[in-house]
Motif scaffolding. Structure first.
Motif, PDB file in Angstrom:
ATOM      1  N   ALA A 134       1.570 -36.715 -17.737  1.00 44.29           N
ATOM      2  CA  ALA A 134       2.482 -37.592 -16.996  1.00 44.29           C
ATOM      3  C   ALA A 134       3.776 -37.812 -17.767  1.00 44.29           C
ATOM      4  O   ALA A 134       4.866 -37.872 -17.183  1.00 44.29           O
ATOM      5  N   ARG A 135       3.671 -37.911 -19.086  1.00 44.61           N
ATOM      6  CA  ARG A 135       4.877 -38.079 -19.907  1.00 44.61           C
ATOM      7  C   ARG A 135       5.749 -36.834 -19.863  1.00 44.61           C
ATOM      8  O   ARG A 135       6.976 -36.917 -19.747  1.00 44.61           O
ATOM      9  N   LEU A 136       5.125 -35.653 -19.922  1.00 43.13           N
ATOM     10  CA  LEU A 136       5.884 -34.400 -19.898  1.00 43.13           C
ATOM     11  C   LEU A 136       6.487 -34.115 -18.521  1.00 43.13           C
ATOM     12  O   LEU A 136       7.550 -33.497 -18.428  1.00 43.13           O
ATOM     13  N   CYS A 137       5.811 -34.555 -17.471  1.00 41.59           N
ATOM     14  CA  CYS A 137       6.244 -34.238 -16.098  1.00 41.59           C
ATOM     15  C   CYS A 137       7.047 -35.364 -15.459  1.00 41.59           C
ATOM     16  O   CYS A 137       7.281 -35.330 -14.238  1.00 41.59           O
ATOM     17  N   ASP A 138       7.449 -36.345 -16.230  1.00 39.01           N
ATOM     18  CA  ASP A 138       8.279 -37.440 -15.712  1.00 39.01           C
ATOM     19  C   ASP A 138       7.631 -38.075 -14.477  1.00 39.01           C
ATOM     20  O   ASP A 138       8.219 -38.131 -13.390  1.00 39.01           O
ATOM     21  N   ALA A 139       6.395 -38.580 -14.666  1.00 43.87           N
ATOM     22  CA  ALA A 139       5.671 -39.264 -13.593  1.00 43.87           C
ATOM     23  C   ALA A 139       5.382 -40.688 -14.046  1.00 43.87           C
ATOM     24  O   ALA A 139       4.284 -40.996 -14.536  1.00 43.87           O
ATOM     25  N   PRO A 140       6.359 -41.603 -13.916  1.00 42.88           N
ATOM     26  CA  PRO A 140       6.217 -42.951 -14.489  1.00 42.88           C
ATOM     27  C   PRO A 140       5.079 -43.766 -13.886  1.00 42.88           C
ATOM     28  O   PRO A 140       4.426 -44.534 -14.595  1.00 42.88           O
ATOM     29  N   ASP A 141       4.838 -43.631 -12.584  1.00 43.64           N
ATOM     30  CA  ASP A 141       3.747 -44.400 -11.967  1.00 43.64           C
ATOM     31  C   ASP A 141       2.394 -43.986 -12.534  1.00 43.64           C
ATOM     32  O   ASP A 141       1.557 -44.830 -12.865  1.00 43.64           O
ATOM     33  N   LEU A 142       2.195 -42.686 -12.640  1.00 41.60           N
ATOM     34  CA  LEU A 142       0.943 -42.181 -13.212  1.00 41.60           C
ATOM     35  C   LEU A 142       0.831 -42.562 -14.684  1.00 41.60           C
ATOM     36  O   LEU A 142      -0.253 -42.925 -15.166  1.00 41.60           O
ATOM     37  N   HIS A 143       1.932 -42.497 -15.384  1.00 39.88           N
ATOM     38  CA  HIS A 143       1.951 -42.875 -16.811  1.00 39.88           C
ATOM     39  C   HIS A 143       1.529 -44.337 -16.979  1.00 39.88           C
ATOM     40  O   HIS A 143       0.711 -44.668 -17.850  1.00 39.88           O
ATOM     41  N   LEU A 144       2.051 -45.219 -16.123  1.00 38.40           N
ATOM     42  CA  LEU A 144       1.717 -46.643 -16.225  1.00 38.40           C
ATOM     43  C   LEU A 144       0.249 -46.891 -15.901  1.00 38.40           C
ATOM     44  O   LEU A 144      -0.411 -47.692 -16.577  1.00 38.40           O
ATOM     45  N   ARG A 145      -0.273 -46.202 -14.885  1.00 35.01           N
ATOM     46  CA  ARG A 145      -1.690 -46.373 -14.556  1.00 35.01           C
ATOM     47  C   ARG A 145      -2.585 -45.923 -15.705  1.00 35.01           C
ATOM     48  O   ARG A 145      -3.610 -46.550 -15.997  1.00 35.01           O
ATOM     49  N   CYS A 146      -2.194 -44.858 -16.362  1.00 35.65           N
ATOM     50  CA  CYS A 146      -2.953 -44.385 -17.525  1.00 35.65           C
ATOM     51  C   CYS A 146      -2.926 -45.424 -18.646  1.00 35.65           C
ATOM     52  O   CYS A 146      -3.966 -45.711 -19.274  1.00 35.65           O
ATOM     53  N   MET A 147      -1.764 -45.972 -18.898  1.00 37.13           N
ATOM     54  CA  MET A 147      -1.638 -46.963 -19.968  1.00 37.13           C
ATOM     55  C   MET A 147      -2.463 -48.209 -19.667  1.00 37.13           C
ATOM     56  O   MET A 147      -3.092 -48.787 -20.566  1.00 37.13           O
ATOM     57  N   LYS A 148      -2.488 -48.622 -18.419  1.00 37.52           N
ATOM     58  CA  LYS A 148      -3.278 -49.800 -18.049  1.00 37.52           C
ATOM     59  C   LYS A 148      -4.769 -49.539 -18.215  1.00 37.52           C
ATOM     60  O   LYS A 148      -5.514 -50.413 -18.675  1.00 37.52           O
ATOM     61  N   LEU A 149      -5.212 -48.326 -17.825  1.00 35.99           N
ATOM     62  CA  LEU A 149      -6.621 -47.987 -18.026  1.00 35.99           C
ATOM     63  C   LEU A 149      -6.968 -47.960 -19.513  1.00 35.99           C
ATOM     64  O   LEU A 149      -8.036 -48.453 -19.920  1.00 35.99           O
ATOM     65  N   LEU A 150      -6.071 -47.423 -20.312  1.00 36.66           N
ATOM     66  CA  LEU A 150      -6.290 -47.417 -21.761  1.00 36.66           C
ATOM     67  C   LEU A 150      -6.408 -48.833 -22.313  1.00 36.66           C
ATOM     68  O   LEU A 150      -7.271 -49.120 -23.147  1.00 36.66           O
ATOM     69  N   ALA A 151      -5.531 -49.722 -21.825  1.00 34.22           N
ATOM     70  CA  ALA A 151      -5.535 -51.099 -22.322  1.00 34.22           C
ATOM     71  C   ALA A 151      -6.788 -51.847 -21.892  1.00 34.22           C
ATOM     72  O   ALA A 151      -7.349 -52.637 -22.663  1.00 34.22           O
ATOM     73  N   ASN A 152      -7.251 -51.594 -20.670  1.00 30.76           N
ATOM     74  CA  ASN A 152      -8.392 -52.344 -20.139  1.00 30.76           C
ATOM     75  C   ASN A 152      -9.733 -51.812 -20.636  1.00 30.76           C
ATOM     76  O   ASN A 152     -10.723 -52.552 -20.640  1.00 30.76           O
ATOM     77  N   ASP A 153      -9.782 -50.540 -21.037  1.00 30.67           N
ATOM     78  CA  ASP A 153     -11.072 -49.952 -21.448  1.00 30.67           C
ATOM     79  C   ASP A 153     -10.882 -49.106 -22.709  1.00 30.67           C
ATOM     80  O   ASP A 153     -11.358 -47.971 -22.800  1.00 30.67           O
ATOM     81  N   PHE A 154     -10.195 -49.682 -23.681  1.00 32.25           N
ATOM     82  CA  PHE A 154      -9.821 -48.902 -24.862  1.00 32.25           C
ATOM     83  C   PHE A 154     -11.035 -48.494 -25.686  1.00 32.25           C
ATOM     84  O   PHE A 154     -11.055 -47.403 -26.261  1.00 32.25           O
ATOM     85  N   LYS A 155     -12.055 -49.332 -25.753  1.00 36.46           N
ATOM     86  CA  LYS A 155     -13.233 -49.009 -26.560  1.00 36.46           C
ATOM     87  C   LYS A 155     -13.887 -47.713 -26.082  1.00 36.46           C
ATOM     88  O   LYS A 155     -14.281 -46.870 -26.894  1.00 36.46           O
ATOM     89  N   ALA A 156     -13.985 -47.560 -24.748  1.00 37.63           N
ATOM     90  CA  ALA A 156     -14.598 -46.339 -24.210  1.00 37.63           C
ATOM     91  C   ALA A 156     -13.692 -45.136 -24.435  1.00 37.63           C
ATOM     92  O   ALA A 156     -14.178 -44.039 -24.768  1.00 37.63           O
ATOM     93  N   VAL A 157     -12.377 -45.306 -24.283  1.00 39.04           N
ATOM     94  CA  VAL A 157     -11.444 -44.195 -24.477  1.00 39.04           C
ATOM     95  C   VAL A 157     -11.423 -43.767 -25.938  1.00 39.04           C
ATOM     96  O   VAL A 157     -11.324 -42.576 -26.249  1.00 39.04           O
ATOM     97  N   GLU A 158     -11.552 -44.730 -26.836  1.00 38.70           N
ATOM     98  CA  GLU A 158     -11.477 -44.441 -28.266  1.00 38.70           C
ATOM     99  C   GLU A 158     -12.591 -43.507 -28.723  1.00 38.70           C
ATOM    100  O   GLU A 158     -12.437 -42.793 -29.719  1.00 38.70           O
ATOM    101  N   ALA A 159     -13.684 -43.476 -27.976  1.00 37.09           N
ATOM    102  CA  ALA A 159     -14.814 -42.625 -28.358  1.00 37.09           C
ATOM    103  C   ALA A 159     -14.723 -41.213 -27.786  1.00 37.09           C
ATOM    104  O   ALA A 159     -15.569 -40.375 -28.100  1.00 37.09           O
ATOM    105  N   THR A 160     -13.700 -40.920 -26.988  1.00 32.88           N
ATOM    106  CA  THR A 160     -13.595 -39.607 -26.353  1.00 32.88           C
ATOM    107  C   THR A 160     -12.944 -38.586 -27.286  1.00 32.88           C
ATOM    108  O   THR A 160     -12.223 -38.941 -28.225  1.00 32.88           O
ATOM    109  N   GLU A 161     -13.186 -37.317 -26.991  1.00 35.56           N
ATOM    110  CA  GLU A 161     -12.583 -36.243 -27.778  1.00 35.56           C
ATOM    111  C   GLU A 161     -11.065 -36.200 -27.567  1.00 35.56           C
ATOM    112  O   GLU A 161     -10.322 -35.845 -28.479  1.00 35.56           O
ATOM    113  N   GLY A 162     -10.634 -36.536 -26.365  1.00 34.54           N
ATOM    114  CA  GLY A 162      -9.196 -36.530 -26.102  1.00 34.54           C
ATOM    115  C   GLY A 162      -8.442 -37.493 -26.994  1.00 34.54           C
ATOM    116  O   GLY A 162      -7.355 -37.171 -27.506  1.00 34.54           O
TER     117      GLY A 162
END
Length: 351
Positions: A134-162
């Motif tokens: 989303a950052r590379l493709c200039d998609a701000p709405d998608l970028h914001l949704r990703c950031m919100k998901l990261l903020a709300n469920d960071f513990k689960a994201v932190e354990a991923t390979e990504g």
């Protein structure tokens, strides 16, 4: 060994009779997709520039190279250029590739479809990859949704390979994410504190209304000094608040420690009387105890008046307005008429 060449023919969803394809799209792993230059150029300005590019030999075949993505994704992309449609199965399988292609070749309709589809399919497992795209493709709405998901469920994201890959290869983006999470938490705390404050102001506003109501009409136990006692009076709509105020008023009227200012409950009642005097606009006709005395004292000591009380009074008045606006129009009109026709009373007595 050279990869085997595969030709994919796009199913043309059109009633027009099209000529033979005059351009060929070459993808990774040797896939070839015959296409019509007029259709490609009419949808994508980038493809139009590639098609109009001069050729070394006029007789040579027009070739457009689209590398780096699966041949199926390119086929789905070309199919969208012909039909403005994309199957759910293709979006499920090639959504991220199609977003990249729609951005590179400037096809906004497909880009919107991809953003919507990827937003609906966001998970803790793919959010880091989608965020980077989303950052590379200039998609701000998608970028914001990703950031919100990261903020709300960071513990689960932190354990991923990504996330682990991101930490090792893109520390700048990691810093941006952590900063956003910190700001997100700060905003949540500020919003929660604001709601708590507004709730307190709303309670004080209701207490002011109940105080006037008790002193004018009486409510169960406490009523105007000149009113005839009415036994069996039914509780009002704000019984809980009125009942608490009645207990304070009864205590205030009989407390022996009030004169020495040693009673916390009397001090609380005194503060309610003072707050009422700040929000009252009918000083001459108001019947709430001590209202006029406080008003006169404020006029005599205007320059010494505590600005915090004025601010609190404004907040309480604002909460009353917001509460009235949230009521249905008919009920709001009725309360407005009651307020206009309410002269108040001067004192109260214990029944």
């Amino acid at each position: 060994m050279a990869p085997q060449t595969q030709t994919i023919h796009i199913q043309h969803q059109t009633n027009r009779v099209l000529p033979e394809p005059d351009v060929c799209i070459h993808t990774s792993h040797g896939t070839r997709i015959p296409a019509h230059s007029s259709i490609l150029a009419s949808v994508s300005p980038v493809l139009e520039n590639l098609i109009d590019r001069p050729r070394k030999h006029r007789s040579s075949e027009r070739i457009i190279q689209i590398q780096g993505v699966p041949g199926g994704a390119v086929a789905a992309f070309v199919g969208f250029l012909y039909s403005s449609a994309c199957a759910e199965e293709e979006m499920e399988k090639y959504g991220m590739h199609l977003l990249a292609l729609s951005h590179v070749y400037m096809v906004p309709q497909l880009k919107q479809r991809c953003v919507k589809a990827l937003t609906q399919r966001l998970t803790t497992e793919n959010v880091v990859d989608v965020l980077q795209l989303a950052r590379l493709c200039d998609a701000p709405d998608l970028h914001l949704r990703c950031m919100k998901l990261l903020a709300n469920d960071f513990k689960a994201v932190e354990a991923t390979e990504g996330w682990k890959f991101l930490v090792n290869h893109d520390p700048y983006l990691e810093l941006q994410i952590l900063r956003f999470i910190d700001e997100h938490e700060t905003r949540k705390k500020k919003s929660r504190r604001h709601r708590e404050e507004q709730g307190l102001y709303a309670q004080l506003s209701e207490a002011m209304e109940c105080l006037e109501h008790i002193c004018k009409e009486g409510c169960t136990d406490v009523g105007p000094y000149d009113a005839v006692a009415e036994r069996g009076r039914t509780p009002c709509a704000r019984f809980a608040t009125c009942r608490g105020l009645q207990v304070l008023i009864r205590h205030f009227a009989t407390c022996q420690r009030r004169a020495s200012a040693g009673c916390v409950r009397c001090k609380r009642m005194w503060q309610l009387f003072r707050l009422h005097s700040y929000v009252c606009h009918h000083t001459d006709s108001c019947k709430v105890p001590f209202c006029r005395q406080f008003q006169l004292k404020m006029q005599q000591e205007e320059m010494k008046d505590d600005p915090r009380w004025k601010l609190l009074a404004r907040k309480v008045a604002s909460a009353k307005v917001m509460s009235s606006l949230s009521l249905p129009k008919r009920k709001r009109d009725e309360e407005m008429r009651v307020t206009i026709n309410n002269p108040g009373i001067r004192s109260y007595k214990l029944l």
